[in-house]
Design an enzyme around this catalytic site. Sequence first.
Site, PDB file in Angstrom:
ATOM      1  N   ASP A   1      14.374  -7.425  27.908  1.00 10.58           N
ATOM      2  CA  ASP A   1      15.469  -6.485  27.668  1.00 10.58           C
ATOM      3  C   ASP A   1      16.575  -7.214  26.919  1.00 10.58           C
ATOM      4  OD1 ASP A   1      14.274  -4.319  29.015  1.00 10.58           O
ATOM      5  OD2 ASP A   1      14.980  -5.055  30.944  1.00 10.58           O
TER       6      ASP A   1
ATOM      7  N   ASP B   1      12.553   1.431  26.290  1.00 12.21           N
ATOM      8  CA  ASP B   1      13.313   2.239  27.248  1.00 12.21           C
ATOM      9  C   ASP B   1      14.027   3.389  26.540  1.00 12.21           C
ATOM     10  OD1 ASP B   1      12.558   0.517  29.314  1.00 12.21           O
ATOM     11  OD2 ASP B   1      14.309  -0.759  29.010  1.00 12.21           O
TER      12      ASP B   1
END
Length: 211
Positions: free
Chosen positions: A151, A185
Amino acid sequence: MTLKKATLFIILILLVDQISKVYIKTHFQLHESFEVFSWLKIYFVENDGMAWGTKLSDFIPYISDRTAKLSLTIFRLIAILGIGYWLLISIKKQVSKVLVLALVFIFAGAMGNIIDSVLYGVVFNDSFSQVASFMPIEGGYDKVFFGNVVDMLYLPMWQGNLPEWIPFVGGKNFIFFEPVFNIADVAISIGFALLIFFNKKAFPKTTIENA
């Protein structure tokens, strides 16, 4: 949307997702950050659980983190097969374009994070106090199915103390938006947003005419 267009769209999302992750993994140390704007930072973290770092073992305390990680990866693989089948059937039956587009986003996003979970532990070494290498001679930081999701997108748009009158959280420091996420995401979120906000178009009711 045709199968060819859907496939090209999925490949495009996967390329953007994986290129961004590989770049971050091979240019940043873990928890290293770079400010793009005051409200947008590139902040490298790794997620070995579900959304926002939640682990399956947080809900089922009698299983180990390793078992929880493996179970989560296997569940993701089964889920992506189901989503893929739903997408193929939807394209074949020429259902709502909104539904097909939503499934394309969700499938591509889920696949992007699955690649991390399945392969990244093998093809990269760890990022603790070092910049990771791709296919290191000494081997990766873990086994197949035990990779961590990369991430890097962090949007701390506002930070401050909440008013005292707000129940439970009043007076506490709050950051909006605190979770760190990735392109995969974003794709998944777009897919679900399409299903929620354009629900009637995604699942139109068929009119049955009386004979």
